[in-house]
Design a protein around this motif. Structure first.
Motif, mmCIF file in Angstrom:
data_model
loop_
_atom_site.group_PDB
_atom_site.id
_atom_site.type_symbol
_atom_site.label_atom_id
_atom_site.label_comp_id
_atom_site.label_asym_id
_atom_site.label_seq_id
_atom_site.Cartn_x
_atom_site.Cartn_y
_atom_site.Cartn_z
ATOM 1 N N ASP A 1 0.832 -1.208 0.000
ATOM 2 C CA ASP A 1 0.000 0.000 0.000
ATOM 3 C C ASP A 1 0.867 1.258 0.000
ATOM 4 O O ASP A 1 0.538 2.252 -0.648
ATOM 5 C CB ASP A 1 -0.930 0.015 1.219
ATOM 6 N N ASP B 1 2.174 1.874 -3.494
ATOM 7 C CA ASP B 1 1.108 2.446 -4.320
ATOM 8 C C ASP B 1 0.869 3.912 -3.974
ATOM 9 O O ASP B 1 0.739 4.763 -4.857
ATOM 10 C CB ASP B 1 -0.208 1.672 -4.142
ATOM 11 N N GLN C 1 3.662 6.238 -5.186
ATOM 12 C CA GLN C 1 3.530 6.500 -6.618
ATOM 13 C C GLN C 1 2.387 7.467 -6.891
ATOM 14 O O GLN C 1 2.515 8.380 -7.719
ATOM 15 C CB GLN C 1 3.327 5.192 -7.376
ATOM 16 N N ASP C 2 1.264 7.293 -6.185
ATOM 17 C CA ASP C 2 0.120 8.191 -6.360
ATOM 18 C C ASP C 2 0.482 9.624 -5.959
ATOM 19 O O ASP C 2 0.118 10.578 -6.650
ATOM 20 C CB ASP C 2 -1.087 7.719 -5.537
#
Length: 180
Positions: free
Chosen positions: A46, A49, A52-53
């Motif tokens: 998580d 992710d 990167q977001d």
């Protein structure tokens, strides 16, 4: 000897369309983004992710940086807010606490006693409410002062101090209960 540009200079250049400056800014702070995300979310996957977001959304958020605080303080706030949003989208906190056990994997070379202590701390941290975990992630994990953590979390310095006191009390009580 060439001096590295300041974060503020890189932000200004990135806002002016300099992709290289933006790339340097992200490269300079990616590990920090990942660490805070991991500590708040409790899961390596998580956190990857979310990091990167955050990096993908950063170009649109940079104009919100007003230089009233250090860039890293502002960035911590961006990451913490993104982590909060991610957690709110989940129906339960079970997914968020799932990865806390990954910490032991990273420390398997340490002595067995240290690994046991770390395992206990991880279990204890997952029992804490989200606001206390966020505070611990910044104060202890990122070694921020209470004032810096307060700015990043959008709360008063007194609230950060109270939260850290509350964390110590809860961990002490849990340890006493386990010894009994």
């Amino acid at each position: 000897m060439r001096m590295e540009p300041s974060d503020r200079a890189l932000v200004d250049r990135a806002l002016a369309g300099d992709a290289g400056a933006f790339g340097l800014l992200v490269a300079r702070h990616y590990d920090r983004i990942f660490r805070v995300a991991w500590r708040v979310l409790g899961s390596q996957a998580d956190a990857e992710d979310l990091a990167q977001d955050v990096c993908a959304a950063l170009p649109g958020k940079l104009d919100g940086f007003r230089a009233e605080a250090r860039f890293t303080t502002w960035l911590h706030r961006v990451v913490v807010n993104a982590a909060r949003d991610r957690l709110r989208r989940h129906a339960t906190h079970a997914r968020a606490v799932q990865g806390w056990g990954d910490v032991e994997t990273l420390r398997r070379d340490e002595a067995r006693q240290a690994a046991d202590q770390q395992e206990w701390l991880v279990r204890a941290m997952t029992a804490l409410p989200l606001d206390l975990r966020e505070t611990v992630a910044l104060v202890l994990g990122e070694e921020m002062t209470h004032a810096e953590a307060a700015a990043a979390l959008g709360v008063s310095e007194g609230t950060v101090s109270w939260r850290m006191s509350e964390v110590r009390k809860r961990l002490r009580r849990l340890a006493e209960e386990e010894r009994a």
